[in-house]
Motif scaffolding. Structure first.
Motif, mmCIF file in Angstrom:
data_model
loop_
_atom_site.group_PDB
_atom_site.id
_atom_site.type_symbol
_atom_site.label_atom_id
_atom_site.label_comp_id
_atom_site.label_asym_id
_atom_site.label_seq_id
_atom_site.Cartn_x
_atom_site.Cartn_y
_atom_site.Cartn_z
ATOM 1 N N SER A 166 0.962 -1.454 -0.009
ATOM 2 C CA SER A 166 0.019 0.059 -0.165
ATOM 3 C C SER A 166 0.980 1.199 -0.154
ATOM 4 N N GLU A 167 1.925 1.164 0.906
ATOM 5 C CA GLU A 167 2.923 2.512 0.755
ATOM 6 C C GLU A 167 3.534 2.463 -0.698
ATOM 7 N N GLU A 168 3.698 1.463 -1.490
ATOM 8 C CA GLU A 168 4.504 1.569 -2.836
ATOM 9 C C GLU A 168 3.276 2.227 -3.691
ATOM 10 N N VAL A 169 1.995 1.876 -3.516
ATOM 11 C CA VAL A 169 0.842 2.547 -4.290
ATOM 12 C C VAL A 169 0.958 4.051 -4.107
ATOM 13 N N ARG A 170 1.047 4.484 -2.683
ATOM 14 C CA ARG A 170 1.181 5.649 -2.456
ATOM 15 C C ARG A 170 2.377 6.501 -2.725
ATOM 16 N N ALA A 171 3.438 5.795 -3.148
ATOM 17 C CA ALA A 171 4.698 6.250 -3.654
ATOM 18 C C ALA A 171 4.756 6.126 -5.079
ATOM 19 N N GLU A 176 -2.738 0.868 -8.366
ATOM 20 C CA GLU A 176 -3.745 0.196 -7.955
ATOM 21 C C GLU A 176 -4.403 -0.859 -8.347
ATOM 22 N N HIS A 413 -5.449 11.325 8.925
ATOM 23 C CA HIS A 413 -5.884 10.855 7.368
ATOM 24 C C HIS A 413 -6.305 12.180 6.490
ATOM 25 N N ASP A 417 -1.184 13.479 3.529
ATOM 26 C CA ASP A 417 -0.426 13.692 2.313
ATOM 27 C C ASP A 417 -0.757 15.119 1.581
ATOM 28 N N PRO A 449 1.024 5.996 8.265
ATOM 29 C CA PRO A 449 1.681 6.079 7.110
ATOM 30 C C PRO A 449 2.428 7.201 6.717
ATOM 31 N N ARG A 452 3.110 11.358 1.652
ATOM 32 C CA ARG A 452 3.286 10.872 0.221
ATOM 33 C C ARG A 452 4.664 11.596 -0.353
ATOM 34 N N GLU A 456 7.592 9.683 -2.333
ATOM 35 C CA GLU A 456 8.034 9.839 -3.373
ATOM 36 C C GLU A 456 9.452 10.057 -3.668
#
Length: 572
Positions: A166-171, A176, A413, A417, A449, A452, A456
């Motif tokens: 999930s962190e890789e998706v956010r990065a 997704e 939340h 980001d 988390p 973002r 990145e």
């Protein structure tokens, strides 16, 4: 058998009450079921809404067969089940309720002993707390971990890889669609999480405490040997009644020492700290937070499992399992501790070799030399806080950074980001209002988390401080269980953006670098206070009014201490 079974208080005699008790149970039971045969409850946490425990009905059937074979009367007793992945806001909110309800059902019913079936995180702690409080002969059958799933040729550790992917998706390094594509591969079989998360940890610690047939904990849920062990356990339950071997006679201060050594050597979950403290409180054993550091700090990490390593629970079982680990750290164990079979925990360890030295390391070649949970104290955590060095970044074990404060989970939340969030890789993320009273229930949100914009940039860990818990499957440099929590008046409520926080794990300190006079003049942030739980009724109201802090196990104050197995007053 004892001269008079406890169940005989219901069934013996020819009066009206005995007649009623026997008659209502005569639905297939023979006449001799009520004359000298021990009645064994199977406290079963099977539930379709606790997916990790859904297979326990099958396990219960094997227990039933074993009880029958030994001459006992097995009785299925469905009890409250807590599905970690399903219930909101957190299963920990109901651990104490489950323990209290199970205790009362064991006390209220005509039983002489109990077999405890659990798996998912809070079920084994709740069952143990209940059994310790009621004082009947008891034994645990852990439901076991699931088999390893894989995605695109790579093994998946449930929980740990959810956080990672999930962190890789956010990065932006995974789509997704790729993320959701791994979903059906994550959970390959029945059983609980296959990492060294809380479920696996508590199953192993139940054995280290002496409450599981030696060698059974960690057996994968689909493995036929789990059913064999369940059958053996059913037979043993009848013997326990004969010997009147109760949890208090098995779980002693020596047992807790062995559990702490096991926790460190296996790289187990930080959640075990609150569960062991709560169990000790039920038994009246003088365990405290500092014992985890004193006993476990220099214990080597021998098990190379996620989240602290590479492998998964079915690899662990194949490599020799818990008994092989105990053999390596035998000199650190208290040899006086016994198990439910009446023998010492250390007996037979010579016959427990390591079969795969990549998964389970020898004492001479550990993953880490000092793997135990570290206890931190200072003006930010006067009641203590914990960190798991084995799951953290070594370079961050000593760190000073400016606080970025979130007043609630919702605040986190909403802003984590935000591209305008004033944060960098050296910042210390602070999340408050997540302790036992604050949320309530002390949710698993401490491994918050990362922003973002830092992901990145390639950042994958930061120092994080929280009065909540984190999943046993999680990783990172996370200070958690800060006590007292913000909602109980702890100093965490006074931290402001930009304050310097100094983490010194080698020195065991967590310091807010703010002058004491200034700190005394501060008041808690209105946004934080407004987010604290204020339940008006029901369990949440009872919980918030009576829950203790994390450093004593977050049990309810009126449940501390065992009350024995006295029979409830008759109402007929």
């Amino acid at each position: 058998m004892p001269s008079r079974l406890r169940s005989a208080q219901w069934y013996a005699g020819s009066d009206r009450n005995a007649y009623i008790h026997r008659a209502w149970m005569r639905r297939g039971l023979p006449r001799d079921a009520f004359s000298g045969r021990p009645h064994i409850a199977i406290a079963n946490t099977a539930s379709d809404l606790t997916p990790c425990n859904a297979h326990l009905d099958e396990v219960a059937r094997s227990v039933r067969d074993g009880v029958h074979e030994a001459g006992g009367i097995p009785l299925n007793l469905p009890v409250i089940s807590l599905g970690e992945t399903q219930v909101r806001p957190t299963a920990m909110l109901w651990r104490n309720m489950a323990a209290m309800a199970i205790e009362e059902m064991l006390r209220a019913n005509p039983i002489d002993g109990v077999v405890l079936l659990g798996g998912c995180d809070k079920t084994i702690p709740a069952l143990l707390m209940a059994a310790a409080s009621v004082g009947l002969p008891a034994v645990v059958v852990p439901g076991g971990p699931m088999l390893t799933g894989s995605f695109r040729g790579r093994p998946l550790g449930c929980g740990t890889d959810v956080w990672r992917l999930s962190e890789e998706v956010r990065a932006g390094t995974m789509t997704e669609q790729e993320f959701t594509g791994s979903e059906s591969s994550m959970i390959r079989s029945r059983g609980h999480c296959n990492t060294m998360g809380t479920a696996s940890t508590m199953g192993l610690l139940a054995e280290a405490l002496g409450m599981v047939v030696p060698g059974l904990a960690g057996t994968p849920a689909p493995d036929s040997r789990l059913l064999e062990g369940a059958h053996t356990t059913g037979k043993l339950a009848v013997e326990l009644v004969h010997e009147q071997r109760t949890p208090a006679t098995v779980i002693t201060a020596a047992s807790f020492r062995n559990a702490i050594v096991t926790l460190a050597a296996t790289g187990g979950s930080t959640n075990a700290v609150v569960h062991l403290l709560a169990l000790a409180g039920r038994l009246g054993v003088g365990l405290n937070l500092d014992d985890f550091d004193r006993i476990g700090a220099e214990v080597p990490l021998l098990v190379d499992l996620l989240p602290s390593g590479r492998f998964l629970m079915d690899d662990f079982h194949r490599a020799g399992g818990l008994r092989a680990v105990l053999r390596e750290v035998r000199d650190l164990l208290d040899t006086t501790a016994i198990t439910v079979n009446g023998k010492r925990l250390v007996d037979g360890l010579d016959e427990a070799p390591i079969w795969d030295h990549e998964v389970i390391r020898t004492r001479q070649a550990p993953l880490r030399h000092d793997a135990g949970i570290a206890i931190l104290r200072g003006n930010l955590a006067p009641g203590g806080a914990i960190i798991k060095p084995a799951a953290a970044t070594p370079a961050l074990m000593t760190h000073r950074g400016r606080a970025v404060v979130f007043d609630s989970i919702e605040d986190l939340h909403a802003r984590i980001d935000d591209p305008d969030l004033r944060v960098d890789a050296d910042s210390v993320l602070v999340l408050r209002g997540c302790g036992p009273k604050g949320y309530p229930g002390m949710p698993e949100v401490a491994n918050m988390p990362l922003p973002r914009k830092l992901l990145e940039q390639g950042v994958r860990d930061m120092v994080r401080v929280c009065d909540g818990r984190m999943s046993g499957t999680a990783y990172g440099t996370v200070v958690l269980h800060v006590a007292p929590e913000a909602a109980a008046g702890g100093p965490l409520a006074l931290v402001r953006d930009g304050d310097l926080i100094h983490l010194d794990v080698p020195g065991r300190t967590l310091t807010l670098e703010v002058d004491a006079a200034e700190l005394a003049a501060r008041t808690p942030a209105e946004a934080a206070v407004s987010a604290y739980a204020t339940p008006r009724r029901g369990w949440e109201r009872l919980y918030v009014d009576h829950v203790m802090q994390a450093d004593t196990g977050a049990d309810l104050d009126f449940l501390v201490g065992a009350s024995g197995s006295e029979v409830s007053r008759e109402s007929h």
